[in-house]
Design a protein around this motif. Structure first.
Motif, PDB file in Angstrom:
ATOM      1  N   ARG A 130       0.821  -1.205   0.000  1.00  0.00           N
ATOM      2  CA  ARG A 130       0.000   0.000   0.000  1.00  0.00           C
ATOM      3  C   ARG A 130       0.863   1.266   0.000  1.00  0.00           C
ATOM      4  O   ARG A 130       0.517   2.253  -0.660  1.00  0.00           O
ATOM      5  N   SER A 131       1.979   1.228   0.727  1.00  0.00           N
ATOM      6  CA  SER A 131       2.872   2.394   0.723  1.00  0.00           C
ATOM      7  C   SER A 131       3.513   2.600  -0.643  1.00  0.00           C
ATOM      8  O   SER A 131       3.737   3.740  -1.067  1.00  0.00           O
ATOM      9  N   TYR A 132       3.784   1.513  -1.361  1.00  0.00           N
ATOM     10  CA  TYR A 132       4.307   1.624  -2.726  1.00  0.00           C
ATOM     11  C   TYR A 132       3.215   2.089  -3.684  1.00  0.00           C
ATOM     12  O   TYR A 132       3.486   2.814  -4.648  1.00  0.00           O
ATOM     13  N   LEU A 133       1.973   1.646  -3.425  1.00  0.00           N
ATOM     14  CA  LEU A 133       0.886   1.980  -4.334  1.00  0.00           C
ATOM     15  C   LEU A 133       0.580   3.474  -4.326  1.00  0.00           C
ATOM     16  O   LEU A 133       0.190   4.040  -5.360  1.00  0.00           O
ATOM     17  N   VAL A 134       0.768   4.127  -3.194  1.00  0.00           N
ATOM     18  CA  VAL A 134       0.500   5.567  -3.108  1.00  0.00           C
ATOM     19  C   VAL A 134       1.435   6.348  -4.017  1.00  0.00           C
ATOM     20  O   VAL A 134       1.034   7.349  -4.639  1.00  0.00           O
ATOM     21  N   GLU A 135       2.678   5.896  -4.140  1.00  0.00           N
ATOM     22  CA  GLU A 135       3.680   6.603  -4.943  1.00  0.00           C
ATOM     23  C   GLU A 135       4.018   5.832  -6.220  1.00  0.00           C
ATOM     24  O   GLU A 135       5.160   5.858  -6.695  1.00  0.00           O
ATOM     25  N   LYS A 136       3.031   5.160  -6.777  1.00  0.00           N
ATOM     26  CA  LYS A 136       3.307   4.329  -7.947  1.00  0.00           C
ATOM     27  C   LYS A 136       3.741   5.158  -9.158  1.00  0.00           C
ATOM     28  O   LYS A 136       4.533   4.693  -9.985  1.00  0.00           O
ATOM     29  N   ASP A 137       3.260   6.383  -9.284  1.00  0.00           N
ATOM     30  CA  ASP A 137       3.646   7.216 -10.423  1.00  0.00           C
ATOM     31  C   ASP A 137       5.125   7.562 -10.389  1.00  0.00           C
ATOM     32  O   ASP A 137       5.746   7.773 -11.446  1.00  0.00           O
ATOM     33  N   LYS A 138       5.718   7.616  -9.207  1.00  0.00           N
ATOM     34  CA  LYS A 138       7.136   7.926  -9.076  1.00  0.00           C
ATOM     35  C   LYS A 138       8.016   6.678  -9.127  1.00  0.00           C
ATOM     36  O   LYS A 138       9.206   6.763  -9.415  1.00  0.00           O
ATOM     37  N   LEU A 139       7.435   5.538  -8.852  1.00  0.00           N
ATOM     38  CA  LEU A 139       8.214   4.298  -8.823  1.00  0.00           C
ATOM     39  C   LEU A 139       8.258   3.604 -10.186  1.00  0.00           C
ATOM     40  O   LEU A 139       9.254   2.958 -10.514  1.00  0.00           O
ATOM     41  N   VAL A 140       7.181   3.713 -10.947  1.00  0.00           N
ATOM     42  CA  VAL A 140       7.104   3.021 -12.250  1.00  0.00           C
ATOM     43  C   VAL A 140       7.698   3.932 -13.318  1.00  0.00           C
ATOM     44  O   VAL A 140       7.264   5.075 -13.500  1.00  0.00           O
ATOM     45  N   LYS A 141       8.702   3.420 -14.035  1.00  0.00           N
ATOM     46  CA  LYS A 141       9.339   4.191 -15.096  1.00  0.00           C
ATOM     47  C   LYS A 141       8.480   4.173 -16.359  1.00  0.00           C
ATOM     48  O   LYS A 141       7.852   3.143 -16.680  1.00  0.00           O
ATOM     49  N   GLN A 142       8.500   5.296 -17.049  1.00  0.00           N
ATOM     50  CA  GLN A 142       7.723   5.401 -18.289  1.00  0.00           C
ATOM     51  C   GLN A 142       8.272   4.455 -19.352  1.00  0.00           C
ATOM     52  O   GLN A 142       7.520   3.968 -20.212  1.00  0.00           O
ATOM     53  N   LYS A 143       9.560   4.180 -19.300  1.00  0.00           N
ATOM     54  CA  LYS A 143      10.169   3.275 -20.281  1.00  0.00           C
ATOM     55  C   LYS A 143       9.584   1.881 -20.179  1.00  0.00           C
ATOM     56  O   LYS A 143       9.385   1.191 -21.189  1.00  0.00           O
ATOM     57  N   TRP A 144       9.299   1.419 -18.967  1.00  0.00           N
ATOM     58  CA  TRP A 144       8.705   0.092 -18.817  1.00  0.00           C
ATOM     59  C   TRP A 144       7.313   0.052 -19.441  1.00  0.00           C
ATOM     60  O   TRP A 144       6.936  -0.950 -20.043  1.00  0.00           O
ATOM     61  N   ILE A 145       6.580   1.139 -19.296  1.00  0.00           N
ATOM     62  CA  ILE A 145       5.226   1.186 -19.873  1.00  0.00           C
ATOM     63  C   ILE A 145       5.290   1.229 -21.389  1.00  0.00           C
ATOM     64  O   ILE A 145       4.520   0.554 -22.087  1.00  0.00           O
ATOM     65  N   ASP A 146       6.207   2.033 -21.943  1.00  0.00           N
ATOM     66  CA  ASP A 146       6.339   2.139 -23.398  1.00  0.00           C
ATOM     67  C   ASP A 146       6.779   0.818 -24.017  1.00  0.00           C
ATOM     68  O   ASP A 146       6.363   0.475 -25.131  1.00  0.00           O
ATOM     69  N   ASP A 147       7.640   0.081 -23.319  1.00  0.00           N
ATOM     70  CA  ASP A 147       8.115  -1.211 -23.838  1.00  0.00           C
ATOM     71  C   ASP A 147       7.095  -2.326 -23.643  1.00  0.00           C
ATOM     72  O   ASP A 147       7.324  -3.448 -24.115  1.00  0.00           O
ATOM     73  N   GLY A 148       6.024  -2.048 -22.973  1.00  0.00           N
ATOM     74  CA  GLY A 148       5.002  -3.065 -22.759  1.00  0.00           C
ATOM     75  C   GLY A 148       5.305  -4.024 -21.635  1.00  0.00           C
ATOM     76  O   GLY A 148       4.627  -5.057 -21.501  1.00  0.00           O
ATOM     77  N   LYS A 149       6.317  -3.714 -20.814  1.00  0.00           N
ATOM     78  CA  LYS A 149       6.666  -4.608 -19.708  1.00  0.00           C
ATOM     79  C   LYS A 149       5.734  -4.415 -18.517  1.00  0.00           C
ATOM     80  O   LYS A 149       5.431  -5.373 -17.816  1.00  0.00           O
ATOM     81  N   ALA A 150       5.340  -3.168 -18.267  1.00  0.00           N
ATOM     82  CA  ALA A 150       4.548  -2.848 -17.080  1.00  0.00           C
ATOM     83  C   ALA A 150       3.210  -2.262 -17.485  1.00  0.00           C
ATOM     84  O   ALA A 150       3.088  -1.580 -18.505  1.00  0.00           O
ATOM     85  N   ASN A 151       2.219  -2.509 -16.652  1.00  0.00           N
ATOM     86  CA  ASN A 151       0.886  -1.960 -16.868  1.00  0.00           C
ATOM     87  C   ASN A 151       0.358  -1.471 -15.518  1.00  0.00           C
ATOM     88  O   ASN A 151      -0.077  -2.261 -14.677  1.00  0.00           O
ATOM     89  N   PRO A 152       0.405  -0.160 -15.271  1.00  0.00           N
ATOM     90  CA  PRO A 152      -0.052   0.364 -13.959  1.00  0.00           C
ATOM     91  C   PRO A 152      -1.512   0.086 -13.682  1.00  0.00           C
ATOM     92  O   PRO A 152      -1.927   0.121 -12.511  1.00  0.00           O
ATOM     93  N   ASP A 153      -2.319  -0.196 -14.710  1.00  0.00           N
ATOM     94  CA  ASP A 153      -3.731  -0.481 -14.475  1.00  0.00           C
ATOM     95  C   ASP A 153      -3.938  -1.758 -13.686  1.00  0.00           C
ATOM     96  O   ASP A 153      -4.998  -1.957 -13.062  1.00  0.00           O
ATOM     97  N   ASN A 154      -2.949  -2.661 -13.710  1.00  0.00           N
ATOM     98  CA  ASN A 154      -3.066  -3.894 -12.945  1.00  0.00           C
ATOM     99  C   ASN A 154      -3.048  -3.654 -11.437  1.00  0.00           C
ATOM    100  O   ASN A 154      -3.457  -4.527 -10.662  1.00  0.00           O
ATOM    101  N   LEU A 155      -2.523  -2.496 -11.039  1.00  0.00           N
ATOM    102  CA  LEU A 155      -2.426  -2.181  -9.604  1.00  0.00           C
ATOM    103  C   LEU A 155      -3.748  -1.692  -9.046  1.00  0.00           C
ATOM    104  O   LEU A 155      -3.906  -1.657  -7.827  1.00  0.00           O
ATOM    105  N   LYS A 156      -4.676  -1.308  -9.878  1.00  0.00           N
ATOM    106  CA  LYS A 156      -5.951  -0.774  -9.404  1.00  0.00           C
ATOM    107  C   LYS A 156      -6.823  -1.892  -8.862  1.00  0.00           C
ATOM    108  O   LYS A 156      -6.979  -2.941  -9.493  1.00  0.00           O
ATOM    109  N   GLY A 157      -7.323  -1.657  -7.723  1.00  0.00           N
ATOM    110  CA  GLY A 157      -8.238  -2.631  -7.127  1.00  0.00           C
ATOM    111  C   GLY A 157      -7.567  -3.758  -6.402  1.00  0.00           C
ATOM    112  O   GLY A 157      -8.252  -4.587  -5.784  1.00  0.00           O
ATOM    113  N   ALA A 158      -6.219  -3.853  -6.482  1.00  0.00           N
ATOM    114  CA  ALA A 158      -5.525  -4.911  -5.786  1.00  0.00           C
ATOM    115  C   ALA A 158      -5.400  -4.572  -4.302  1.00  0.00           C
ATOM    116  O   ALA A 158      -5.203  -3.429  -3.932  1.00  0.00           O
ATOM    117  N   VAL A 159      -5.540  -5.583  -3.457  1.00  0.00           N
ATOM    118  CA  VAL A 159      -5.458  -5.360  -2.022  1.00  0.00           C
ATOM    119  C   VAL A 159      -3.996  -5.283  -1.603  1.00  0.00           C
ATOM    120  O   VAL A 159      -3.204  -6.132  -1.989  1.00  0.00           O
TER     121      VAL A 159
END
Length: 350
Positions: free
Chosen positions: A321-350
């Motif tokens: 939960r502490s990581y989830l609050v600052e997810k925009d600062k922790l997840v690099k844009q390069k991972w999203i552009d390369d298709g490795k990461a999807n921040p939408d998967n973090l929504k709704g997770a406990v």
């Protein structure tokens, strides 16, 4: 032409030096060939049972009394077996300084004449001091425990060396031997960059965390193992970090190597932002793995991660939960552009 002036000049010594002696090198073309069959590709074998050097093509004996240089596995017990390695013994340990070179067991059977008892007394007097015997027992325990958790030999040797110095200096007088051994293995793991946690050492040696911490602090103070405490050996035992535990935990969870790299980057970025400050490295590692699993679409349950990391599911969720609050600062844009990461998967997770 003035010949006197010519002869007065010194001649070059190199013109009158003797030619260098010829260099004799072994003739690599010389081969051992049977004089009977003269086979250009001979099959000459050593028969150690008879001590002969025999040509397998024609059977001619080319030499006798060949010395057997192989390892000896014979036994001279009543039941003759060729595969009994009891006479070979273990390898020599330089830390024992020759104390373990000879080890003879005296039987109790002496025909009731008391000779065996006297021999055993003489053997106990000649086996060295009690400190040497305790050292041999401790070294066997260190090797056994390191093998149980698959630690490399360098960790075992380092732990033995630390224990020997602690025993000779009587640094931990009165402390249980198991606790001292556990602290030595814990320090050796850090020096070899294969860190283990206090909880893993306690589960392995059945030593309480309090006693283990006391022994570790005493060794740390005596040997100047703290960061920057020694000018000649700075940071001999660097503090354990969550990123050093991620690799081992990910291997137990069957996660790919690229997962470990992203998870370590997230942990270092969270440390710079002060996220999870004050929590144990094990808790941070478990929460970061859970956060990265959801981010990369490789879900792992908190129960599986907690079983590997040795933390509760609630602790993992708190760090997540502490990581989830600052997810925009922790997840690099390069991972999203390369298709490795999807921040939408973090929504709704406990």
């Amino acid at each position: 032409m003035d010949y006197a002036q010519v002869f007065a000049q010194a001649f070059a010594l190199a013109q009158f030096q003797a030619p260098p002696p010829p260099t004799f090198l072994p003739d690599l073309a010389v081969r051992l060939i049977c004089p009977e069959c003269k086979d250009p590709h001979p099959q000459i074998a050593e028969e150690f049972s008879s001590g002969d050097l025999v040509c397998r093509t024609c059977g001619l004996v080319l030499g006798d009394r060949i010395v057997d240089t192989r390892s000896e596995w014979r036994t001279f017990a009543n039941d003759e077996r060729d595969d009994d390695p009891s006479r070979v013994g273990a390898a020599s340990d330089p830390l024992m300084e020759g104390m373990e070179q000879l080890d003879t067991a005296i039987s109790f059977r002496d025909g009731r004449n008391g000779l065996s008892r006297e021999l055993r007394r003489a053997q106990s007097r000649g086996q060295g001091s009690r400190q040497e015997q305790n050292l041999m027992v401790a070294f066997r325990d260190i090797s056994s425990w390191c093998d149980q958790i698959s630690l490399p030999k360098v960790v075992s040797d380092t732990a033995k060396q630390i224990f020997k110095h602690a025993e000779q200096g009587q640094i931990l007088r009165g402390k249980p031997t198991d606790a001292i051994i556990a602290a030595c293995i814990f320090i050796a793991c850090r020096q070899a960059h294969v860190p283990r946690t206090f909880r893993e050492m306690c589960d392995l040696t059945r030593v309480s965390k309090k006693v283990l911490g006391q022994c570790y602090k005493s060794l740390e103070h005596s040997f100047n193992l703290t960061v920057g405490a020694s000018a000649t050996h700075p940071s001999l035992a660097p503090s354990i970090g969550p990123e050093s535990l991620v690799g081992r935990y990910c291997n137990h969870l069957d996660l790919p190597p690229n997962f470990q790299v992203i998870c370590s980057d997230i942990i270092m970025a969270a440390r710079e932002l002060g996220i999870g400050h004050g929590r144990s490295p094990v808790s941070i590692a478990g929460g970061a793995i859970y956060f990265t699993c959801l981010l990369l679409g490789k879900p792992k349950s908190t129960r599986d991660i907690g079983a590997v990391a040795g933390v509760s599911e609630g602790t993992i969720k708190l760090v997540y939960r502490s990581y989830l609050v600052e997810k925009d600062k922790l997840v690099k844009q390069k991972w999203i552009d390369d298709g490795k990461a999807n921040p939408d998967n973090l929504k709704g997770a406990v």
